[in-house]
Scaffold this motif. Structure first.
Motif, PDB file in Angstrom:
ATOM      1  N   GLU A 118       0.804  -1.217   0.000  1.00 27.87           N
ATOM      2  CA  GLU A 118       0.000   0.000   0.000  1.00 27.87           C
ATOM      3  C   GLU A 118       0.838   1.269   0.000  1.00 27.87           C
ATOM      4  N   THR A 119       2.007   1.227   0.579  1.00 25.81           N
ATOM      5  CA  THR A 119       2.825   2.433   0.700  1.00 25.81           C
ATOM      6  C   THR A 119       4.240   2.171   0.192  1.00 25.81           C
ATOM      7  N   SER A 120       4.979   3.250   0.026  1.00 22.16           N
ATOM      8  CA  SER A 120       6.379   3.170  -0.369  1.00 22.16           C
ATOM      9  C   SER A 120       7.256   3.730   0.742  1.00 22.16           C
ATOM     10  N   CYS A 121       8.443   3.203   0.835  1.00 20.76           N
ATOM     11  CA  CYS A 121       9.450   3.710   1.774  1.00 20.76           C
ATOM     12  C   CYS A 121      10.592   4.253   0.926  1.00 20.76           C
ATOM     13  N   ILE A 122      10.781   5.572   0.961  1.00 12.52           N
ATOM     14  CA  ILE A 122      11.739   6.232   0.076  1.00 12.52           C
ATOM     15  C   ILE A 122      12.708   7.055   0.918  1.00 12.52           C
ATOM     16  N   ARG A 123      13.991   6.941   0.624  1.00 14.39           N
ATOM     17  CA  ARG A 123      15.002   7.733   1.340  1.00 14.39           C
ATOM     18  C   ARG A 123      16.066   8.198   0.355  1.00 14.39           C
ATOM     19  N   CYS A 124      16.817   9.221   0.762  1.00 18.03           N
ATOM     20  CA  CYS A 124      17.909   9.746  -0.054  1.00 18.03           C
ATOM     21  C   CYS A 124      19.206   9.639   0.725  1.00 18.03           C
ATOM     22  N   LEU A 125      20.198   8.982   0.136  1.00 16.63           N
ATOM     23  CA  LEU A 125      21.513   8.845   0.751  1.00 16.63           C
ATOM     24  C   LEU A 125      22.574   9.352  -0.214  1.00 16.63           C
TER      25      LEU A 125
END
Length: 499
Positions: free
Chosen positions: A45-52
């Motif tokens: 249902e959802t996304s997990c997004i991060r910036c490294l």
């Protein structure tokens, strides 16, 4: 990477496997913005997004940055929020970001990582102070010693006159280095003491050296970060003061100073430093450091009779052949024979291999000196020979003629897999081929690469990587990549066009 710190049981590590499109604990590669990477996990249902932010510091050390400690573990549900939390260059410079160090143990083929040359070499007397204890924890009187024999990748510590039961001899092996202004350098290394009492295997140190006296001060962190109990080169969990040992005297005919190397050769090169009659060469294949003294010049020749001494006090006479390829490129080779006697026959042609050159680029370009023009202008494209679904693009133009860019992408989807930026130090022709020596600007400092090419017409070239030292046995016409010119980026006569 370090996963936890427990004073009672030592440092704990976890293994991380980075694939071509995924860092499993942080996400799949979704988009790249220079050195910032948007990583994404898609759930039902959802996304997990991060910036490294990923910064390669050596072949064995990768720095991972996030905008704050929270966002290394925290993820966002939309890409815009993740991108807004990408670390900026300003936050990296101000050290306002969270940082994780990754230490490479094996490459993608399962091979152990290669050694790195330690910038601290020679022989020293040592004073040591350990972490605060109930009683003094130190080795006093400069009775301890440090040396880099037999390998320039390793420092050997022999602790004496200590207030604790010393380790006798232990060693640190360099993994990488980071510059930290002003005048201090981070060293990342493996520490052999971890075997005995679960001290951290990977350590970080800060050091600085007085350029006049040679005295060196170094402090080491408590764990496998560059922050825990490490403040500067004189304040850390452990501290060292190294004082150089006096060198053994040189033979009389060497110390007399009857010759010197040419002025154009003086200065700092990739693995070479030259001043007056002395060349210091760090051989990255044997990990020996050679101090080479000029003892004779052959008239109308590019050969010099020399006396050489390694960091292990191996001494002999030899001959060195030096060629000036451009203002910022030199090539040299040491003769295949050496002798205990000063013998001019060491410089005869049969003592040199025609194709066995060592290529070096100047580290700092002198003011007013051109850094070198790249041999092409315009945009060239082609398919990679051993991966025909991948396309390559190479381009350079007269707005910045010393820079060259290279990109690899999927031919159909246009998805970019790799981007490189090179600074051309110069080029020269030899045996109908064109050799170009470059310095990578998109990875760790001090990475040099050589290309060999053949320009068929103004619109068609063949190009091939020629190894670190511009190997002469690489034929670009047979093994290289064919590139066709697509366009001139703009007329080079139009100097008013903005960058």
């Amino acid at each position: 990477m370090q996963s936890s710190v427990n004073v009672g049981s030592g440092i704990q590590y976890s293994t991380l496997n980075i694939t071509e499109n995924s860092i499993p604990i942080w996400g799949n590669c979704h988009r790249r913005i220079e050195n910032n990477f948007i990583l994404m996990f898609n759930y039902s249902e959802t996304s997990c997004i991060r910036c490294l932010h990923l910064k390669l510091r050596s072949s064995s050390v990768l720095q991972v940055f996030a905008s704050s400690q929270e966002t290394i573990s925290k993820c966002f549900t939309n890409e815009e929020s993740a991108e807004a939390n990408c670390p900026s260059e300003e936050s990296l410079s101000a050290r306002e970001t969270a940082e994780i160090l990754l230490f490479k143990t094996r490459d993608n083929l399962g091979k152990y990582t290669s050694r790195q040359y330690c910038p601290i070499d020679g022989k020293y007397y040592l004073n040591y102070k350990g972490p605060p204890m109930k009683h003094p924890n130190e080795c006093v009187g400069f009775n301890s010693t440090v040396d880099s024999c037999p390998s320039g990748s390793t420092l050997n510590f022999r602790l004496r006159s200590c207030t604790f039961e010393s380790y006798g001899k232990y060693e640190i092996r360099l993994s990488g280095r980071l510059e930290r202004p002003p005048g201090e350098t981070f060293l990342i290394f493996t520490d052999s003491r971890h075997i005995n009492d679960q001290k951290p295997k990977y350590r970080c140190a800060l050091y600085r050296q007085d350029q006049v006296s040679g005295k060196l001060e170094m402090a080491v962190s408590r764990d496998s970060t560059c922050t825990t109990d490490l403040h500067n080169a004189t304040s850390g969990y452990e501290t060292f003061v190294l004082v150089p040992k006096a060198e053994d005297p040189w033979p009389v005919d060497v110390s007399f100073g009857i010759c010197s190397f040419p002025k154009w050769l003086h200065g700092d090169w990739e693995h070479v430093r030259v001043e007056g009659d002395t060349m210091i060469y760090k051989d990255h294949s044997s990990f020996k450091t050679y101090t080479i003294k000029c003892v004779g010049v052959l008239e109308d020749s590019d050969k010099y009779l020399v006396f050489s001494r390694t960091q292990c006090n191996e001494e002999y006479y030899n001959c060195i052949k030096i060629s000036n390829r451009s203002k910022n490129i030199l090539e040299f080779q040491l003769g295949t024979n050496n002798s205990n006697d000063k013998d001019v026959s060491l410089c005869e042609d049969e003592n040199f291999e025609r194709d066995h050159w060592i290529t070096q680029g100047r580290q700092e370009i002198n003011p007013g000196t051109s850094s070198g023009m790249c041999p092409i202008t315009g945009e060239y494209t082609g398919r990679i020979p051993d991966a025909t679904d991948l396309c390559a693009k190479l381009w350079s133009d007269c707005r910045a003629p010393e820079l060259m860019y290279y990109q690899v992408s999927h031919c159909e989807s246009q998805e970019v897999y790799e981007e490189r930026e090179y600074q051309c130090l110069g080029h020269w022709r030899e045996a109908n081929f064109l050799y170009t020596y470059t310095q990578r600007r998109d990875v760790a400092a001090g990475t040099y690469e050589c290309f060999v090419g053949s320009i068929i017409t103004d619109n068609e070239i063949f190009i091939k990587e020629a190894g670190e030292h511009c190997q002469r046995n690489v034929d670009p016409l047979r093994y290289g990549m064919k590139l066709i010119k697509q366009q001139q980026l703009y007329s080079c006569a139009d100097r008013s066009r903005p960058v």
